[in-house]
Design a protein around this motif. Sequence first.
Motif, PDB file in Angstrom:
ATOM      1  N   GLY A  79       0.826  -1.204   0.000  1.00 46.83           N
ATOM      2  CA  GLY A  79       0.000   0.000   0.000  1.00 46.83           C
ATOM      3  C   GLY A  79       0.856   1.247   0.000  1.00 46.83           C
TER       4      GLY A  79
ATOM      5  N   PHE B 266      -8.310   2.303  -0.641  1.00 50.33           N
ATOM      6  CA  PHE B 266      -7.887   1.182  -1.476  1.00 50.33           C
ATOM      7  C   PHE B 266      -9.129   0.373  -1.822  1.00 50.33           C
TER       8      PHE B 266
ATOM      9  N   ALA C 270      -7.819   2.426  -6.448  1.00 46.03           N
ATOM     10  CA  ALA C 270      -7.667   3.350  -5.321  1.00 46.03           C
ATOM     11  C   ALA C 270      -8.092   4.751  -5.743  1.00 46.03           C
TER      12      ALA C 270
END
Length: 132
Positions: A32, A65, A110
């Motif tokens: 991430g 996300f 995202a």
Amino acid sequence: MSNNDVSLPDEQPALRMLPMPRDLNAAGDIFGGWVMSQVDVAGSIAAMRRTRCRVVTVAVNSFVFLQPITTQYLVSFYSRVVRVGTTSITVDVEVYAETGYENLQVLKVASAQLTYVAVNEDGSKHVIGPSA
């Protein structure tokens, strides 16, 4: 991963990246933090183009996300200025991943909103002029 009827925006991406195996976490997905870093770069490109000066990130207003990404995806970052203040500028960034050669699949993975401040070379705030 399945997300039908998604297509890339009808504009040029600010950034397009192909994640590498070194960008994977232990589960085999892209970190991430890697995505967040690229989002910041893409957002700053839009901000710098509008302000015509150096910008620094002051806030990540939101970050979501939506899907995991693997190394098999080409990741595109689309940025759009949504607010211009006296010295600050807010940018929305949408992230899409595409995979497949014969059967192209596009996923929105995202979205984020970031705020930057325009600064002079000495780091003092820079007043943003009108758009050209």
